[in-house]
Write an enzyme that holds these catalytic residues in place. Structure first.
Site: not given
Ligand code: GDP
Ligand code: MN
Length: 379
Positions: A101, A189
């Site tokens: 992530y 993101e």
């Protein structure tokens, strides 16, 4: 404004972040063309502005163009959390060895952008934050210095990334930060950022939220807005210049001024209710705007009572009252309403509303208590 995965990834790519080859399709014909052009196994991904598409069956792998078409047939038209899938991204499929992530957000407490990384990629990052917060590493970015190389390296070490990928990771982190900054985003993101079996880093999924207040300086980004994906009432509100955010309570609030709107929402909470929305009709609102605001509030089926809290300054209470009357005429609401009008022309405003089926209140506290009681059927 939230961007689709394919839009976010295209922006990331402009900043040097590697993404899979692929394109968006709106028909099975287009899916087949793209899959044929790529000439390798592909992944078909629903493009809707909600997360968790994978779990909902909106992401499927296909070995060849025929299979791609078959998978796309299952996804196009599918309903994911109330949104109908009208387009899919056809990307070359990746052989995933590791999922990471990587994201940037504005951290209000730190007053800075913060970049976060986690070895637990591909899954819901909120869950990771809740259950294993130690698996998320963060660096705060000095807006004048930008993301420094050593900070990106710290993130890589913090998640235990193999040193072989360090250079690529640093380049991607800096690219992502540049994309965030250059687009006036509030969030950028990559989840997951994958290490492929071939040892390459690739942004497999992308998400961006652009600050609406900065869109005026990004006409190209403003054009990316997908109207089909927006709450139709938030759209209508924008058309009338109303600030409206739908929430999940049962008391519709119509207020002038953002601060007063917040205070009104707080008071409904204090007295045991919950606001159904934030709505600021702005200063000097005319009848037409007030009517639109009421229509928008009442379109929400959860609304059990409406609370008008108007402080007349530039906004004149009689003008608002006329708007309320016009709206009542038009929408014929079935829910009880409480009005508190004070300030400029309040006498005229109250006189106008005297004949209408409305509860009135002198103070905000009284108005909020009445609205809560009405919403709960206690009045
Ligand atoms: P989200 O569920 O909406 O966040 O969609 P993602 O794009 O993040 O995909 C969810 C998951 O699907 C990823 O974490 C991967 O595990 C898997 N996935 C997505 N693309 C590919 C791919 O090209 N190959 C493989 N094997 N898995 C993929
Ligand atoms: Mn994802």
């Amino acid at each position: 404004m939230r961007l689709h995965e394919y839009q976010s990834k295209r922006i990331f790519a402009e900043y040097g972040v590697p993404i899979p080859q692929g394109d968006v399709a709106r028909s099975l014909e287009e899916v087949r063309q793209i899959a044929t052009r790529l000439g390798k196994p592909v992944v078909i991904k629903a493009q809707v502005l909600v997360g968790g598409r994978g779990k909902a069956g909106g992401i499927l792998l296909a070995r060849d163009p025929a299979e791609a078409e078959a998978m796309a047939e299952r996804i196009l038209g599918m309903d994911i959390k109330g949104l109908t899938v009208s387009k899919v991204l056809v990307d070359e499929a990746a052989d995933i060895a590791q999922e990471i992530y990587l994201g940037v957000v504005i951290d209000r407490a730190a007053c800075r952008p913060v970049m976060m990384a986690s070895s637990e990629g591909g899954v819901d990052i909120e869950e990771v934050a809740r259950l294993t917060p130690e698996r998320i590493v963060k660096v705060a970015v000095d807006p004048f210095l930008g993301l420094r190389e050593y900070q990106a390296r710290d993130l890589a070490f913090g998640i235990g990334l193999d040193r072989a990928y360090l250079r690529d990771f640093v380049r991607i982190a800096q690219g992502l930060y540049a994309a965030f900054l250059g687009s006036d985003a509030t969030l950028a993101e990559i989840n997951p950022l994958v290490v492929t079996a071939e040892g390459e880093l690739l942004a497999l999924d992308g998400k961006m939220i652009i600050d609406d207040n900065a869109l005026f300086r990004h006409p190209d980004l403003a054009e990316l807005r997908d109207l089909a994906e927006e709450d139709p009432y938030e759209q209508e509100a924008r058309l009338f210049g109303l600030s409206y955010v739908r929430l999940d309570g049962e008391i519709g609030c119509m207020v002038n001024g953002a601060g007063l709107a917040m205070a009104t929402m707080d008071l409904t909470k204090l007295y045991g209710g919950a606001p159904a929305n934030f709505l600021d009709i702005g200063g000097g609102a005319k009848a037409e705007k007030v009517a639109a605001a009421l229509r928008i509030i009442l379109s929400d089926k959860n609304v059990k009572a409406v609370l008008f809290n108007i402080f007349g300054g530039i906004t004149r209470c009689d003008e608002v009252a006329r708007g309320i009357l016009a709206a009542l005429e038009e929408v014929k609401p079935q829910v009880p309403m409480v009005a508190r009008l004070v300030g400029t022309n309040e006498e005229e405003g109250r006189a106008l509303l005297a004949g209408a089926k409305l509860f009135t209140a002198e103070t905000l506290a009284e108005a909020a208590q009445k609205a809560v009681a009405l919403a709960q059927g206690r009045m």
